[in-house]
Design a protein around this motif. Structure first.
Motif, PDB file in Angstrom:
ATOM      1  N   LYS A 101       0.856  -1.191   0.000  1.00  0.00           N
ATOM      2  CA  LYS A 101       0.000   0.000   0.000  1.00  0.00           C
ATOM      3  C   LYS A 101       0.892   1.241   0.000  1.00  0.00           C
ATOM      4  O   LYS A 101       1.951   1.256   0.636  1.00  0.00           O
ATOM      5  CB  LYS A 101      -0.878   0.021   1.255  1.00  0.00           C
ATOM      6  CG  LYS A 101      -1.928  -1.055   1.279  1.00  0.00           C
ATOM      7  CD  LYS A 101      -2.724  -1.000   2.559  1.00  0.00           C
ATOM      8  CE  LYS A 101      -3.710  -2.144   2.625  1.00  0.00           C
ATOM      9  NZ  LYS A 101      -4.389  -2.212   3.921  1.00  0.00           N
ATOM     10  N   PRO A 102       0.488   2.280  -0.716  1.00  0.00           N
ATOM     11  CA  PRO A 102       1.291   3.510  -0.725  1.00  0.00           C
ATOM     12  C   PRO A 102       1.354   4.139   0.667  1.00  0.00           C
ATOM     13  O   PRO A 102       0.384   4.085   1.428  1.00  0.00           O
ATOM     14  CB  PRO A 102       0.562   4.425  -1.696  1.00  0.00           C
ATOM     15  CG  PRO A 102      -0.614   3.682  -2.207  1.00  0.00           C
ATOM     16  CD  PRO A 102      -0.683   2.357  -1.545  1.00  0.00           C
ATOM     17  N   VAL A 103       2.502   4.713   0.984  1.00  0.00           N
ATOM     18  CA  VAL A 103       2.707   5.365   2.269  1.00  0.00           C
ATOM     19  C   VAL A 103       2.729   6.870   2.040  1.00  0.00           C
ATOM     20  O   VAL A 103       3.500   7.352   1.206  1.00  0.00           O
ATOM     21  CB  VAL A 103       4.050   4.911   2.896  1.00  0.00           C
ATOM     22  CG1 VAL A 103       4.309   5.627   4.199  1.00  0.00           C
ATOM     23  CG2 VAL A 103       4.059   3.409   3.086  1.00  0.00           C
ATOM     24  N   PRO A 104       1.886   7.616   2.767  1.00  0.00           N
ATOM     25  CA  PRO A 104       1.907   9.069   2.580  1.00  0.00           C
ATOM     26  C   PRO A 104       3.255   9.640   3.023  1.00  0.00           C
ATOM     27  O   PRO A 104       3.823   9.202   4.016  1.00  0.00           O
ATOM     28  CB  PRO A 104       0.767   9.575   3.468  1.00  0.00           C
ATOM     29  CG  PRO A 104       0.434   8.463   4.382  1.00  0.00           C
ATOM     30  CD  PRO A 104       0.923   7.197   3.759  1.00  0.00           C
ATOM     31  N   PHE A 105       3.768  10.599   2.274  1.00  0.00           N
ATOM     32  CA  PHE A 105       5.068  11.186   2.549  1.00  0.00           C
ATOM     33  C   PHE A 105       4.896  12.627   2.977  1.00  0.00           C
ATOM     34  O   PHE A 105       4.177  13.390   2.340  1.00  0.00           O
ATOM     35  CB  PHE A 105       5.950  11.111   1.298  1.00  0.00           C
ATOM     36  CG  PHE A 105       7.305  11.728   1.481  1.00  0.00           C
ATOM     37  CD1 PHE A 105       8.299  11.028   2.120  1.00  0.00           C
ATOM     38  CD2 PHE A 105       7.558  13.003   1.032  1.00  0.00           C
ATOM     39  CE1 PHE A 105       9.547  11.590   2.310  1.00  0.00           C
ATOM     40  CE2 PHE A 105       8.808  13.572   1.209  1.00  0.00           C
ATOM     41  CZ  PHE A 105       9.806  12.868   1.848  1.00  0.00           C
ATOM     42  N   GLN A 106       5.557  12.994   4.073  1.00  0.00           N
ATOM     43  CA  GLN A 106       5.521  14.368   4.532  1.00  0.00           C
ATOM     44  C   GLN A 106       6.945  14.915   4.486  1.00  0.00           C
ATOM     45  O   GLN A 106       7.881  14.266   4.939  1.00  0.00           O
ATOM     46  CB  GLN A 106       4.989  14.451   5.960  1.00  0.00           C
ATOM     47  CG  GLN A 106       4.945  15.847   6.502  1.00  0.00           C
ATOM     48  CD  GLN A 106       4.501  15.893   7.953  1.00  0.00           C
ATOM     49  OE1 GLN A 106       4.508  14.893   8.643  1.00  0.00           O
ATOM     50  NE2 GLN A 106       4.128  17.057   8.416  1.00  0.00           N
ATOM     51  N   ARG A 107       7.089  16.072   3.929  1.00  0.00           N
ATOM     52  CA  ARG A 107       8.409  16.705   3.846  1.00  0.00           C
ATOM     53  C   ARG A 107       8.880  17.068   5.239  1.00  0.00           C
ATOM     54  O   ARG A 107       8.148  17.679   6.022  1.00  0.00           O
ATOM     55  CB  ARG A 107       8.326  17.959   2.980  1.00  0.00           C
ATOM     56  CG  ARG A 107       9.631  18.675   2.883  1.00  0.00           C
ATOM     57  CD  ARG A 107       9.495  19.877   1.949  1.00  0.00           C
ATOM     58  NE  ARG A 107      10.738  20.599   1.950  1.00  0.00           N
ATOM     59  CZ  ARG A 107      10.850  21.895   2.188  1.00  0.00           C
ATOM     60  NH1 ARG A 107       9.768  22.611   2.414  1.00  0.00           N
ATOM     61  NH2 ARG A 107      12.015  22.482   2.173  1.00  0.00           N
ATOM     62  N   ILE A 108      10.113  16.697   5.560  1.00  0.00           N
ATOM     63  CA  ILE A 108      10.716  17.060   6.837  1.00  0.00           C
ATOM     64  C   ILE A 108      11.957  17.881   6.538  1.00  0.00           C
ATOM     65  O   ILE A 108      12.744  17.540   5.664  1.00  0.00           O
ATOM     66  CB  ILE A 108      11.071  15.806   7.664  1.00  0.00           C
ATOM     67  CG1 ILE A 108       9.802  15.054   8.016  1.00  0.00           C
ATOM     68  CG2 ILE A 108      11.838  16.184   8.913  1.00  0.00           C
ATOM     69  CD1 ILE A 108      10.033  13.788   8.782  1.00  0.00           C
ATOM     70  N   ARG A 109      12.117  18.962   7.259  1.00  0.00           N
ATOM     71  CA  ARG A 109      13.287  19.807   7.059  1.00  0.00           C
ATOM     72  C   ARG A 109      13.891  20.163   8.402  1.00  0.00           C
ATOM     73  O   ARG A 109      13.236  20.060   9.437  1.00  0.00           O
ATOM     74  CB  ARG A 109      12.898  21.064   6.280  1.00  0.00           C
ATOM     75  CG  ARG A 109      11.777  21.829   6.924  1.00  0.00           C
ATOM     76  CD  ARG A 109      11.197  22.850   5.981  1.00  0.00           C
ATOM     77  NE  ARG A 109      10.015  23.418   6.614  1.00  0.00           N
ATOM     78  CZ  ARG A 109       9.715  24.684   6.629  1.00  0.00           C
ATOM     79  NH1 ARG A 109      10.497  25.541   6.032  1.00  0.00           N
ATOM     80  NH2 ARG A 109       8.638  25.110   7.218  1.00  0.00           N
ATOM     81  N   ARG A 110      15.131  20.573   8.373  1.00  0.00           N
ATOM     82  CA  ARG A 110      15.805  20.973   9.602  1.00  0.00           C
ATOM     83  C   ARG A 110      15.571  22.466   9.795  1.00  0.00           C
ATOM     84  O   ARG A 110      15.986  23.291   8.995  1.00  0.00           O
ATOM     85  CB  ARG A 110      17.288  20.668   9.502  1.00  0.00           C
ATOM     86  CG  ARG A 110      18.022  20.899  10.782  1.00  0.00           C
ATOM     87  CD  ARG A 110      19.488  20.490  10.597  1.00  0.00           C
ATOM     88  NE  ARG A 110      20.235  20.757  11.788  1.00  0.00           N
ATOM     89  CZ  ARG A 110      20.478  19.860  12.728  1.00  0.00           C
ATOM     90  NH1 ARG A 110      20.049  18.635  12.577  1.00  0.00           N
ATOM     91  NH2 ARG A 110      21.155  20.174  13.803  1.00  0.00           N
ATOM     92  N   VAL A 111      14.887  22.800  10.873  1.00  0.00           N
ATOM     93  CA  VAL A 111      14.575  24.191  11.177  1.00  0.00           C
ATOM     94  C   VAL A 111      15.118  24.501  12.559  1.00  0.00           C
ATOM     95  O   VAL A 111      14.740  23.839  13.540  1.00  0.00           O
ATOM     96  CB  VAL A 111      13.048  24.448  11.139  1.00  0.00           C
ATOM     97  CG1 VAL A 111      12.742  25.892  11.472  1.00  0.00           C
ATOM     98  CG2 VAL A 111      12.463  24.068   9.808  1.00  0.00           C
ATOM     99  N   THR A 112      15.999  25.470  12.644  1.00  0.00           N
ATOM    100  CA  THR A 112      16.575  25.933  13.916  1.00  0.00           C
ATOM    101  C   THR A 112      17.044  24.775  14.794  1.00  0.00           C
ATOM    102  O   THR A 112      16.833  24.767  15.998  1.00  0.00           O
ATOM    103  CB  THR A 112      15.578  26.814  14.701  1.00  0.00           C
ATOM    104  OG1 THR A 112      14.473  26.006  15.121  1.00  0.00           O
ATOM    105  CG2 THR A 112      15.084  27.967  13.874  1.00  0.00           C
ATOM    106  N   GLY A 113      17.691  23.789  14.164  1.00  0.00           N
ATOM    107  CA  GLY A 113      18.256  22.680  14.928  1.00  0.00           C
ATOM    108  C   GLY A 113      17.305  21.535  15.195  1.00  0.00           C
ATOM    109  O   GLY A 113      17.671  20.555  15.826  1.00  0.00           O
TER     110      GLY A 113
END
Length: 88
Positions: A51-63
């Motif tokens: 089954k497809p897995v939803p992807f959420q963008r993760i970024r490094r913000v202020t550590g």
């Protein structure tokens, strides 16, 4: 999970065995479809469709690793707003 058999027939006992094998490799709740292709009397090919897995963008913000800033307090939001972004 949908189970499909191609190029022949297999017994219910055999099908249950192949489903158990798939369950050892993957969680059955993650499988969308199991395709069993009969090659001959002794062999089958098993194809797993996950089954497809939803992807959420993760970024490094202020550590911190963050997907969104909605859980940041006012100080962290201000820190993010004031940060300097560098071009490469």
């Amino acid at each position: 999970m949908k189970v499909e058999v191609k190029n022949g027939e297999i017994s219910d006992i055999e099908m249950d065995y192949y489903i158990k094998l798939a369950g050892k490799k993957y969680r059955l709740s993650d499988l969308e479809k199991l395709l069993i292709t009969v090659v001959d009397d002794n062999y089958v090919d098993m194809e797993y469709h996950i089954k497809p897995v939803p992807f959420q963008r993760i970024r490094r913000v202020t550590g911190y690793l963050a997907g969104t800033l909605d859980k940041f307090n006012d100080a962290k939001r201000a820190e993010e707003k004031d940060r300097v972004k560098h071009d490469v």
